[in-house]
Every structure is written in C-alpha cells, then in structure tokens.
Write a protein that holds these residues in place. Structure first.
Motif, PDB file in Angstrom:
ATOM      1  N   ARG A 217       0.742  -1.090  -0.013  1.00 21.16           N
ATOM      2  CA  ARG A 217      -0.009  -0.022  -0.097  1.00 21.16           C
ATOM      3  C   ARG A 217       0.792   1.270  -0.097  1.00 21.16           C
ATOM      4  O   ARG A 217       0.398   2.389  -0.079  1.00 21.16           O
ATOM      5  N   GLY A 218       2.093   0.971   0.019  1.00 23.87           N
ATOM      6  CA  GLY A 218       3.088   2.298   0.167  1.00 23.87           C
ATOM      7  C   GLY A 218       3.051   2.734   1.474  1.00 23.87           C
ATOM      8  O   GLY A 218       3.275   4.097   1.598  1.00 23.87           O
ATOM      9  N   GLU A 219       2.681   2.382   2.520  1.00 29.43           N
ATOM     10  CA  GLU A 219       2.670   2.887   3.817  1.00 29.43           C
ATOM     11  C   GLU A 219       3.867   2.339   5.057  1.00 29.43           C
ATOM     12  O   GLU A 219       3.822   2.632   6.036  1.00 29.43           O
ATOM     13  N   THR A 220       5.030   1.939   4.220  1.00 27.95           N
ATOM     14  CA  THR A 220       5.996   1.629   5.114  1.00 27.95           C
ATOM     15  C   THR A 220       6.841   3.022   5.426  1.00 27.95           C
ATOM     16  O   THR A 220       7.728   3.254   6.011  1.00 27.95           O
ATOM     17  N   VAL A 221       6.526   3.913   4.520  1.00 27.79           N
ATOM     18  CA  VAL A 221       7.104   5.446   4.831  1.00 27.79           C
ATOM     19  C   VAL A 221       5.746   6.354   4.686  1.00 27.79           C
ATOM     20  O   VAL A 221       4.703   5.682   4.301  1.00 27.79           O
ATOM     21  N   ASP A 222       6.164   7.541   4.419  1.00 21.99           N
ATOM     22  CA  ASP A 222       5.040   8.644   4.467  1.00 21.99           C
ATOM     23  C   ASP A 222       4.261   8.370   3.112  1.00 21.99           C
ATOM     24  O   ASP A 222       4.707   8.629   2.034  1.00 21.99           O
TER      25      ASP A 222
ATOM     26  N   SER B   4       3.579  11.368   0.713  1.00 22.99           N
ATOM     27  CA  SER B   4       4.629  12.238   0.202  1.00 22.99           C
ATOM     28  C   SER B   4       4.868  12.613  -1.263  1.00 22.99           C
ATOM     29  O   SER B   4       4.739  11.263  -1.920  1.00 22.99           O
ATOM     30  N   ALA B   5       5.139  13.732  -1.880  1.00 19.73           N
ATOM     31  CA  ALA B   5       5.234  13.864  -3.296  1.00 19.73           C
ATOM     32  C   ALA B   5       6.540  13.280  -3.621  1.00 19.73           C
ATOM     33  O   ALA B   5       7.015  13.118  -4.795  1.00 19.73           O
ATOM     34  N   TYR B   6       7.400  13.075  -2.747  1.00 21.72           N
ATOM     35  CA  TYR B   6       8.813  12.489  -3.078  1.00 21.72           C
ATOM     36  C   TYR B   6       8.527  11.265  -3.771  1.00 21.72           C
ATOM     37  O   TYR B   6       9.463  11.027  -4.800  1.00 21.72           O
ATOM     38  N   TRP B   7       7.806  10.332  -3.697  1.00 17.52           N
ATOM     39  CA  TRP B   7       7.558   9.187  -3.956  1.00 17.52           C
ATOM     40  C   TRP B   7       6.989   9.002  -5.390  1.00 17.52           C
ATOM     41  O   TRP B   7       7.162   8.142  -6.323  1.00 17.52           O
ATOM     42  N   GLN B   8       6.377  10.054  -5.979  1.00 13.53           N
ATOM     43  CA  GLN B   8       6.079  10.230  -7.370  1.00 13.53           C
ATOM     44  C   GLN B   8       5.127   9.115  -8.045  1.00 13.53           C
ATOM     45  O   GLN B   8       5.712   8.563  -9.179  1.00 13.53           O
ATOM     46  N   SER B   9       4.327   8.634  -7.064  1.00 12.00           N
ATOM     47  CA  SER B   9       3.574   7.474  -7.774  1.00 12.00           C
ATOM     48  C   SER B   9       2.093   7.995  -7.848  1.00 12.00           C
ATOM     49  O   SER B   9       1.562   9.038  -7.043  1.00 12.00           O
ATOM     50  N   VAL B  10       1.183   7.165  -8.753  1.00 11.65           N
ATOM     51  CA  VAL B  10      -0.073   7.506  -8.643  1.00 11.65           C
ATOM     52  C   VAL B  10      -1.115   7.318  -7.420  1.00 11.65           C
ATOM     53  O   VAL B  10      -1.874   8.085  -6.868  1.00 11.65           O
ATOM     54  N   THR B  11      -0.359   6.154  -6.569  1.00 10.49           N
ATOM     55  CA  THR B  11      -1.079   6.063  -5.272  1.00 10.49           C
ATOM     56  C   THR B  11      -0.802   7.285  -4.398  1.00 10.49           C
ATOM     57  O   THR B  11      -1.727   7.707  -3.702  1.00 10.49           O
ATOM     58  N   ALA B  12       0.424   7.842  -4.338  1.00 10.00           N
ATOM     59  CA  ALA B  12       0.551   8.898  -3.631  1.00 10.00           C
ATOM     60  C   ALA B  12      -0.165  10.257  -3.935  1.00 10.00           C
ATOM     61  O   ALA B  12      -0.531  10.918  -3.257  1.00 10.00           O
ATOM     62  N   LEU B  13      -0.267  10.295  -5.371  1.00 10.89           N
ATOM     63  CA  LEU B  13      -1.000  11.214  -5.712  1.00 10.89           C
ATOM     64  C   LEU B  13      -2.401  11.254  -5.396  1.00 10.89           C
ATOM     65  O   LEU B  13      -3.014  12.226  -4.953  1.00 10.89           O
ATOM     66  N   LEU B  14      -3.003  10.075  -5.468  1.00  6.61           N
ATOM     67  CA  LEU B  14      -4.486  10.047  -5.098  1.00  6.61           C
ATOM     68  C   LEU B  14      -4.553  10.289  -3.570  1.00  6.61           C
ATOM     69  O   LEU B  14      -5.604  10.815  -3.129  1.00  6.61           O
ATOM     70  N   ARG B  15      -3.654   9.813  -2.929  1.00  5.08           N
ATOM     71  CA  ARG B  15      -3.859   9.990  -1.518  1.00  5.08           C
ATOM     72  C   ARG B  15      -3.660  11.576  -1.010  1.00  5.08           C
ATOM     73  O   ARG B  15      -4.341  11.980  -0.070  1.00  5.08           O
ATOM     74  N   ARG B  16      -2.679  12.181  -1.593  1.00 12.10           N
ATOM     75  CA  ARG B  16      -2.615  13.539  -1.217  1.00 12.10           C
ATOM     76  C   ARG B  16      -3.955  14.084  -1.683  1.00 12.10           C
ATOM     77  O   ARG B  16      -4.056  15.278  -0.995  1.00 12.10           O
ATOM     78  N   LEU B  17      -4.387  13.759  -2.528  1.00 14.49           N
ATOM     79  CA  LEU B  17      -5.429  14.632  -3.250  1.00 14.49           C
ATOM     80  C   LEU B  17      -7.051  14.543  -2.496  1.00 14.49           C
ATOM     81  O   LEU B  17      -7.671  15.438  -2.177  1.00 14.49           O
ATOM     82  N   PHE B  18      -7.081  13.288  -1.846  1.00 16.12           N
ATOM     83  CA  PHE B  18      -8.232  12.970  -1.399  1.00 16.12           C
ATOM     84  C   PHE B  18      -8.403  12.572   0.262  1.00 16.12           C
ATOM     85  O   PHE B  18      -9.424  12.069   0.377  1.00 16.12           O
ATOM     86  N   ILE B  19      -7.250  12.210   0.586  1.00 14.60           N
ATOM     87  CA  ILE B  19      -7.319  11.764   2.000  1.00 14.60           C
ATOM     88  C   ILE B  19      -6.671  12.711   3.177  1.00 14.60           C
ATOM     89  O   ILE B  19      -5.444  13.071   2.995  1.00 14.60           O
TER      90      ILE B  19
ATOM     91  N   PRO C 254       3.712   1.539  -5.555  1.00 18.41           N
ATOM     92  CA  PRO C 254       3.306   2.775  -4.658  1.00 18.41           C
ATOM     93  C   PRO C 254       4.181   3.666  -4.212  1.00 18.41           C
ATOM     94  O   PRO C 254       3.732   4.829  -3.887  1.00 18.41           O
ATOM     95  N   ASN C 255       5.452   3.514  -4.155  1.00 19.51           N
ATOM     96  CA  ASN C 255       6.517   4.524  -3.446  1.00 19.51           C
ATOM     97  C   ASN C 255       7.814   4.392  -4.144  1.00 19.51           C
ATOM     98  O   ASN C 255       8.672   3.967  -3.403  1.00 19.51           O
ATOM     99  N   PRO C 256       7.807   4.521  -5.678  1.00 19.98           N
ATOM    100  CA  PRO C 256       9.231   4.617  -6.220  1.00 19.98           C
ATOM    101  C   PRO C 256      10.312   5.729  -6.028  1.00 19.98           C
ATOM    102  O   PRO C 256       9.642   6.981  -5.928  1.00 19.98           O
TER     103      PRO C 256
END
Length: 389
Positions: free
Chosen positions: A119-124, A127-142, A204-206
């Motif tokens: 899920r990409g939750e071993t780190v923040d 964070s936009a640092y990871w530059q993934s769609v999962t991180a983008l959607l989390r930052r937009l909607f949660i 999820p967090n590349p």
C-alpha cells in the motif's frame, strides 16, 4: 538485442539514467543489483533456459517485491518451466529465511510489513517525493492532520475506487498485449521490457533510484525499433527516457496542497508518458488485431481479471480506511510534517514523546498548549519522567 544495438548505444542509454544510478551509489541502495538480476533473468530466458530465469527472478523478488509479479507474465506466456523456477526458487528462499530469522520475524513481515509495503505505507504515503499515482491520489483525497493537512478534498471513497481502477487499467491491457506464444524472439524482448516498465509504474512508492531497471526496458525497446528501421520512434523513446530519468525535484512544488498537488508530481507524469509510449509500440505490433482479440475467448478471462482487481482493491481499501480516521480527534497534539509521534511519557499536565521528522528523531514536550523541542544535538528516543521531580 544488445549485440545488434552495439556497446556505444547501450552505454549512452545506460548513462542517460545517471540520476537513478547516482542515487543507488550515493545512498547504498540495492536497486542496481535488482537491475542486474532482471537483466540476467532476461538473458537466461531468451537463451532458452526458462527455469534458471525464473529462479533468478525469485532471488530478485527477495530484494524487491515487484519481480515476483513475473508469475503473471509466465502464466500468460504458458512458460511452465519458468513459472516452476520462480515458484520453487521463492519457496526455497522462504525456507532459508525461516531458518535464518525464525518464524516470528517472518510472520510479522508477511502479515504486517508486506501488506503495508504494497500500500506504500512503510514510509509517508502522502509524500510527493515518491511520485506515484497512489501517493498522488492519497494527497488529493485523504486528509491526515500531520502528513496531509490540506488535500484537494477529503473524499476517501474517491481514493478507494480510483487507486485499483488505475492499477487495472494499466496492468490488464499490458498483460493482454503480450502474445502467449514464443514464435517471435524480437517481439518477446519488447514484451519483457514493456512488462518491466509497467511493474515499475505500478509501484506505490518508487524513489528515483528504483528506475535503474528502466535501462533494461529501454535497451530492449530501442533495439526492437532500430531492427525495424524506426529511428524516429527510437529517438523519441530515448528522449522520453532521458526526461523521466533526470532530477525533477528542483521543479517540484514542495509540500503541495489543494490544486497545486497536481504540480508536485512531474516525474510521475514523465514516467507515465514513457510507459504509455512503450505500450503503444507493443500495441502496434500485435500477433492479432484488436478486433480479433476482442472476439477471442481470452477477452472474457481478461475482463474477469480486470473486474477482480477492481473489486478486491476497492474492498481492501475501504476496509483499510474504515478505522483510519477514528483517532484524529483523540490526538493530544498535532505536529505538522511529523512522520511519527510515539513513546509518550506523562507527568501531570506534561507529556514528553519521541518525534520522527525528515531530519531525524527528537524529543518534544507538551505542557498545556505549549509545545517545545528538547535539543540534544543528536537523535533522542524513549523519554522518561520521574514522578516527584
């Protein structure tokens, strides 16, 4: 493919990824080793040694999760020996891990660490640092009081539905475009490269150093294009790959919020354009026309796979998010940009706790509404307070 491409062209394509390579050596990351193992597995597979190829991929999967997803590639290609090598190699490495680290450590990894990593939750995860769609959607909607205090809108259901939809829209068509036969060696090299790109984009967090593996994918795709005299397409691919491999951090909006979140993911957009270009190349050279594919029996199987990924993903996301927001109101203090606040020690109205930020660990003290930082000049952990002092 690499012999026909030539050492000079391969070197140019390799060092276009100078930023991912720099990150690997600067931070001591293992992704250069994963890239080597993926390349070795490809060489063994194309040399008609599929079982050895699968075993090497199992070793790569012990370092990073995504090479294990080659199980779907081998199922699609009906390469049972390669599949057996991957599965048996994975089981052997699992047995070795049990022997070296014991049952409890492996249980915690499988049931607690691995699901969070996927899920990409071993780190923040915001964070936009990871530059993934999962991180983008989390930052937009949660909304998250400390990690993401200003999303575009707090709409967890949008994340729950869009995240698996995106994965299915990328993974299923890419797998469907792969031919089940091994009749065309050049086509198969293109398929291997495109599959590697898809797996990287689904991560999820590349971080930037993950993209060393793009070297293999681009070398295989450029060789395919040049073999067919498509120099313009090969040049476009090299340019897109170079743009995706440079450092984008200087152009990023730092800690983006609201609509500016869309400006915080430039590398993601570059990698997506690269991935869709390679998939376009793959789609232009199919063994069957699109109409024939849609009329085939496998169309129903891939439709079921598409719906299955979405249904399982939505159920998993909704279940996971169900209890995430219950503790927001009960938090004693909110410290913006904090990655973790743990180990509270209370005495009267004072609370000391360990805080983790991007700069390291420190101790904080909350007394009433006043929050202060205790600076020891180094990382500090596990505060303690005496009762009568």
């Amino acid at each position: 493919a690499w012999r026909r491409l030539g050492a000079r062209r391969i070197a140019i394509l390799t060092f276009l990824a100078i930023f991912p390579l720099r990150g690997n050596f600067l931070f001591g990351q293992q992704h250069i080793l994963v890239f080597f193992l993926l390349t070795l597995a490809a060489w063994l597979y194309f040399s008609k040694r599929p079982a050895s190829s699968g075993a090497v991929l199992a070793l790569a999967a012990a370092l990073k999760i995504y090479p294990a997803l080659f199980v779907f590639y081998f199922l699609r290609k009906r390469q049972w020996r390669a599949l057996a090598g991957l599965v048996l190699g994975g089981l052997g490495l699992a047995a070795l891990s049990l022997w070296l680290f014991g049952y409890e450590a492996n249980r915690v990894y499988v049931w607690e660490v691995l699901p969070r990593a996927m899920r990409g939750e071993t780190v923040d995860p915001y964070s936009a640092y990871w530059q993934s769609v999962t991180a983008l959607l989390r930052r937009l909607f949660i909304f998250e009081p400390e990690l993401n205090p200003q999303p575009l809108v707090h709409w967890p259901a949008a994340y729950a539905y869009l995240q698996p939809l995106y994965q299915a829209l990328l993974f299923v068509p890419a797998l469907w475009l792969i031919s089940p036969s091994r009749d065309n060696a050049a086509q198969e090299r293109l398929e291997w490269g495109s599959y590697v790109v898809v797996l990287l984009v689904l991560s999820p967090n590349p971080a930037s150093y993950h993209y060393c593996a793009l070297i293999l994918a681009v070398v295989l795709t450029v060789a395919y294009l040049l073999d067919r005299g498509l120099k313009l397409q090969a040049g476009i691919l090299a340019v897109l790959y170079g743009v995706a491999s440079i450092s984008h951090y200087r152009w990023m909006v730092q800690n983006p919020s609201g609509w500016k979140i869309f400006l915080g993911f430039p590398r993601l957009y570059a990698v997506l354009v690269l991935a869709f270009f390679i998939l376009w190349v793959l789609a232009k050279s199919p063994s069957q026309t699109l109409r024939a594919r849609l009329r085939s029996r496998e169309a129903m199987a891939f439709t079921c796979l598409f719906l299955g990924i979405i249904l399982v993903g939505v159920w998993s996301n909704l279940r996971h998010l169900k209890s995430q927001f219950t503790n927001y109101a009960a938090r004693a203090v909110v410290t913006p940009a904090s990655l973790m606040a743990i180990h509270p020690a209370a005495r009267g109205e004072e609370i000391l706790f360990t805080e983790m930020t991007r700069d390291g660990f420190t101790l904080r003290k909350l007394a009433g509404n006043a929050l202060t930082q205790l600076d020891f000049g180094t990382d500090a952990f596990h505060p303690a307070l005496a009762e009568n002092v």
